[in-house]
Motif scaffolding. Sequence first.
Motif, PDB file in Angstrom:
ATOM      1  N   VAL A 158       0.841  -1.196   0.000  1.00  0.00           N
ATOM      2  CA  VAL A 158       0.000   0.000   0.000  1.00  0.00           C
ATOM      3  C   VAL A 158       0.873   1.242   0.000  1.00  0.00           C
ATOM      4  O   VAL A 158       1.806   1.359   0.801  1.00  0.00           O
ATOM      5  N   ALA A 159       0.592   2.164  -0.905  1.00  0.00           N
ATOM      6  CA  ALA A 159       1.244   3.479  -0.924  1.00  0.00           C
ATOM      7  C   ALA A 159       0.160   4.531  -0.752  1.00  0.00           C
ATOM      8  O   ALA A 159      -0.894   4.459  -1.389  1.00  0.00           O
ATOM      9  N   SER A 160       0.395   5.507   0.113  1.00  0.00           N
ATOM     10  CA  SER A 160      -0.615   6.539   0.363  1.00  0.00           C
ATOM     11  C   SER A 160       0.044   7.902   0.462  1.00  0.00           C
ATOM     12  O   SER A 160       1.261   8.009   0.619  1.00  0.00           O
ATOM     13  N   TRP A 161      -0.762   8.959   0.366  1.00  0.00           N
ATOM     14  CA  TRP A 161      -0.280  10.330   0.453  1.00  0.00           C
ATOM     15  C   TRP A 161      -1.443  11.227   0.863  1.00  0.00           C
ATOM     16  O   TRP A 161      -2.606  10.834   0.798  1.00  0.00           O
ATOM     17  N   GLY A 162      -1.131  12.416   1.316  1.00  0.00           N
ATOM     18  CA  GLY A 162      -2.170  13.371   1.672  1.00  0.00           C
ATOM     19  C   GLY A 162      -2.762  14.039   0.445  1.00  0.00           C
ATOM     20  O   GLY A 162      -2.198  13.991  -0.657  1.00  0.00           O
ATOM     21  N   VAL A 163      -3.903  14.672   0.635  1.00  0.00           N
ATOM     22  CA  VAL A 163      -4.550  15.400  -0.464  1.00  0.00           C
ATOM     23  C   VAL A 163      -3.679  16.573  -0.893  1.00  0.00           C
ATOM     24  O   VAL A 163      -3.211  17.351  -0.057  1.00  0.00           O
ATOM     25  N   VAL A 164      -3.433  16.690  -2.180  1.00  0.00           N
ATOM     26  CA  VAL A 164      -2.681  17.824  -2.723  1.00  0.00           C
ATOM     27  C   VAL A 164      -3.678  18.899  -3.149  1.00  0.00           C
ATOM     28  O   VAL A 164      -4.545  18.632  -3.994  1.00  0.00           O
ATOM     29  N   PRO A 165      -3.609  20.105  -2.580  1.00  0.00           N
ATOM     30  CA  PRO A 165      -4.561  21.161  -2.935  1.00  0.00           C
ATOM     31  C   PRO A 165      -4.586  21.420  -4.439  1.00  0.00           C
ATOM     32  O   PRO A 165      -3.543  21.480  -5.086  1.00  0.00           O
ATOM     33  N   GLU A 166      -5.791  21.530  -4.982  1.00  0.00           N
ATOM     34  CA  GLU A 166      -6.062  21.862  -6.376  1.00  0.00           C
ATOM     35  C   GLU A 166      -5.750  20.735  -7.346  1.00  0.00           C
ATOM     36  O   GLU A 166      -5.864  20.921  -8.556  1.00  0.00           O
ATOM     37  N   ALA A 167      -5.341  19.577  -6.850  1.00  0.00           N
ATOM     38  CA  ALA A 167      -5.085  18.451  -7.745  1.00  0.00           C
ATOM     39  C   ALA A 167      -6.398  17.826  -8.184  1.00  0.00           C
ATOM     40  O   ALA A 167      -7.298  17.613  -7.371  1.00  0.00           O
ATOM     41  N   ALA A 168      -6.507  17.518  -9.480  1.00  0.00           N
ATOM     42  CA  ALA A 168      -7.708  16.867  -9.993  1.00  0.00           C
ATOM     43  C   ALA A 168      -7.622  15.360  -9.837  1.00  0.00           C
ATOM     44  O   ALA A 168      -8.634  14.665  -9.876  1.00  0.00           O
TER      45      ALA A 168
ATOM     46  N   ASP B 278      11.268 -10.124  -3.028  1.00  0.00           N
ATOM     47  CA  ASP B 278      12.694  -9.786  -3.102  1.00  0.00           C
ATOM     48  C   ASP B 278      13.103  -9.102  -4.408  1.00  0.00           C
ATOM     49  O   ASP B 278      14.290  -8.999  -4.706  1.00  0.00           O
ATOM     50  N   ARG B 279      12.144  -8.634  -5.175  1.00  0.00           N
ATOM     51  CA  ARG B 279      12.463  -7.837  -6.370  1.00  0.00           C
ATOM     52  C   ARG B 279      12.293  -6.358  -6.021  1.00  0.00           C
ATOM     53  O   ARG B 279      11.340  -5.981  -5.361  1.00  0.00           O
ATOM     54  N   GLU B 280      13.215  -5.531  -6.489  1.00  0.00           N
ATOM     55  CA  GLU B 280      13.128  -4.096  -6.214  1.00  0.00           C
ATOM     56  C   GLU B 280      12.174  -3.432  -7.201  1.00  0.00           C
ATOM     57  O   GLU B 280      12.284  -3.626  -8.415  1.00  0.00           O
ATOM     58  N   TYR B 281      11.247  -2.640  -6.660  1.00  0.00           N
ATOM     59  CA  TYR B 281      10.271  -1.899  -7.466  1.00  0.00           C
ATOM     60  C   TYR B 281      10.446  -0.401  -7.218  1.00  0.00           C
ATOM     61  O   TYR B 281      10.807   0.014  -6.112  1.00  0.00           O
ATOM     62  N   THR B 282      10.164   0.384  -8.238  1.00  0.00           N
ATOM     63  CA  THR B 282      10.147   1.850  -8.099  1.00  0.00           C
ATOM     64  C   THR B 282       8.751   2.356  -8.457  1.00  0.00           C
ATOM     65  O   THR B 282       8.277   2.154  -9.589  1.00  0.00           O
ATOM     66  N   LEU B 283       8.102   2.987  -7.497  1.00  0.00           N
ATOM     67  CA  LEU B 283       6.776   3.569  -7.699  1.00  0.00           C
ATOM     68  C   LEU B 283       6.918   5.070  -7.891  1.00  0.00           C
ATOM     69  O   LEU B 283       7.607   5.733  -7.123  1.00  0.00           O
ATOM     70  N   LYS B 284       6.281   5.603  -8.921  1.00  0.00           N
ATOM     71  CA  LYS B 284       6.300   7.047  -9.183  1.00  0.00           C
ATOM     72  C   LYS B 284       4.860   7.559  -9.153  1.00  0.00           C
ATOM     73  O   LYS B 284       3.966   6.959  -9.750  1.00  0.00           O
ATOM     74  N   VAL B 285       4.657   8.684  -8.464  1.00  0.00           N
ATOM     75  CA  VAL B 285       3.319   9.298  -8.357  1.00  0.00           C
ATOM     76  C   VAL B 285       3.466  10.802  -8.564  1.00  0.00           C
ATOM     77  O   VAL B 285       4.414  11.414  -8.052  1.00  0.00           O
ATOM     78  N   ARG B 286       2.535  11.397  -9.297  1.00  0.00           N
ATOM     79  CA  ARG B 286       2.527  12.855  -9.436  1.00  0.00           C
ATOM     80  C   ARG B 286       1.102  13.379  -9.396  1.00  0.00           C
ATOM     81  O   ARG B 286       0.138  12.656  -9.667  1.00  0.00           O
ATOM     82  N   SER B 287       0.964  14.651  -9.048  1.00  0.00           N
ATOM     83  CA  SER B 287      -0.340  15.322  -8.977  1.00  0.00           C
ATOM     84  C   SER B 287      -0.714  15.849 -10.358  1.00  0.00           C
ATOM     85  O   SER B 287       0.144  16.383 -11.084  1.00  0.00           O
ATOM     86  N   LEU B 288      -1.991  15.736 -10.715  1.00  0.00           N
ATOM     87  CA  LEU B 288      -2.483  16.179 -12.018  1.00  0.00           C
ATOM     88  C   LEU B 288      -3.319  17.445 -11.881  1.00  0.00           C
ATOM     89  O   LEU B 288      -4.158  17.546 -10.989  1.00  0.00           O
ATOM     90  N   THR B 289      -3.092  18.386 -12.767  1.00  0.00           N
ATOM     91  CA  THR B 289      -3.817  19.655 -12.733  1.00  0.00           C
ATOM     92  C   THR B 289      -5.153  19.538 -13.450  1.00  0.00           C
ATOM     93  O   THR B 289      -5.318  18.712 -14.347  1.00  0.00           O
TER      94      THR B 289
END
Length: 574
Positions: free
Chosen positions: A137-147, A173-184
């Motif tokens: 599980v990956a989580s984050w706070g609400v980003v203001p103005e993000a759609a 045991d496999r390395e993963y990279t998760l990328k997340v960005r906010s959308l306007t």
Amino acid sequence: MAAGILAFSSCGKEESDEPTIKVPDEQAAGSQVDAPGVRIIDVKTNGFTANWKKVTDALNYEYSLDGGEVLTTTDTNIVFTGLETETEHVFEILANPRTESGRLQSNSVSVTVVTSEIAALDMPDVVLGTVSTNITVASWGVVPEAAGYEWTLGDETGTTEKTYITFAGLIADREYTLKVRSLTSDETSRTNSEWTEVTFTPTNDGSEKMYFSNFTATSDGISFNVYANSGQYYWYDIIPMIEYGKYTSEEEYITAVKENITTKVNALISSGKDSETAYASVLKSGSANIVEGVYQSLSYSVALFQMDLAGNIVGDVTRVEIKTPSDLDTDGPEYASEGDWFEQTMMLGVNTSYPPTTYVAFRRTGTGVVAINYSLYTTSNFYKQFGTNLDEEALGKIKDAIISGSTASDSQLEKVNGTGYNAGYTNRTPGTSYTLAALATNTAGEQILAINSVTTRTTTAENNWITYALKSTTASSYIIRMNLADGIDIVSGKFFNGNYDDVYNTYSRAQYRDLFLTQGTDLTDAQIQELNANGYIDITVSGLDSGTGYIAGFAATNSTGDTTTKNSGKITTK
């Protein structure tokens, strides 16, 4: 002194009575008409608005942008759009006289404007919860103005409006990279954020633990995320700390919760469902965002029980305590420079015309104030532009920025220096924090910078654990009922009665709490006992003037130390 339900005048951007430029013998035939006193408002990434006061004896106005085509208008407001971001533009204007005035064309006035920068949204602050092949599980706070939010994990990509992602079936045991960005939602004002990257290696520990996080408390709601697989079941319980405190131990509390669940399950079994199906119907499953309406200014216990379909609790019970703010609280900045000749306060709307979900109000009072410049920001944008540390450098930037914002008119200044000026902004976003910065100047050239914030509600439903009902009025008295919500008990309380106009002209609603707490009359022990036992008391106020408006105020503190206040509307004697 101000009123219970404030009658604010609605406004979005307010017009200014900016003084025009004066020349000698301005009314004499043959003299020039005044040059327009131009001010620039609403500077955006792709445009701006030029505004000026109507010039005496002016027929129309000639203007141009960047030396281009000269146009004519009779308006006193021009909106420019379609410009490029962060570009400099020169607006030039003059006034043409009416022929019958015998006067001459004014001097031209030019103003340089730089369109705003398109700022990127905040990057999501990604936190990894449980990390296993069973569930990650990956989580984050609400980003203001993000759609919404875009994510990538290996060859997978997707978008979500939620503030979490769950993955299952990853390779141990496999390395993963998760990328997340906010959308306007509006590329003309904000851009997508940069990517946040987190690297992790899931383990094959067979873990089936669920958890919850991202707790947010507003004045009318508690929200959090539960992270679980579709085959995992749970029960959550949100109760006031007053109620939780009545249990002698956590074991007693857990037993009470299980009994409540069992009662619901047995009702379904009685209707013909088997036990497992009944538990599956009563319990929750899978990841979810939970939002529950609550009372403001009250402490709560929030507990998560992971359970199986036999009614057993699996693993530990997770419990947190959280307190909801009042409508008067905010997570935004509050600041006022030294001086006692100007004050600004912010508050929410209080009725259907000015609802607390979409209307943010302000009140200004002062002595000898000759000018006020001000700007309203979402608090997130305020922090982006000026930072969270209001040091000398930041305060200087704020002053420079709001000089080009809105300007109080002469009539508004007259009210500020008199009984006070109440106004507000309509069409705001529910559940959003707003910050209003105002720079006041007095006759001595001194300045006070006032910064205030307020957070709009997400619902207009009544959510104060103290309410009231006016029972009757006579020429010299009224009877009002003070109601206490079920499950709440109080240890102290106050009642306030004041002249409505005196309160309205002296205090903003944001100041009512202190007014009721400091000037209210203590409830007697007998009244408190009656209130706790019956849920209400009737209070009689006598010795009043006929045909006069009054305001009633209540304050109460419960056994866990939470304090709330409530005010009536205008009560007029007969």
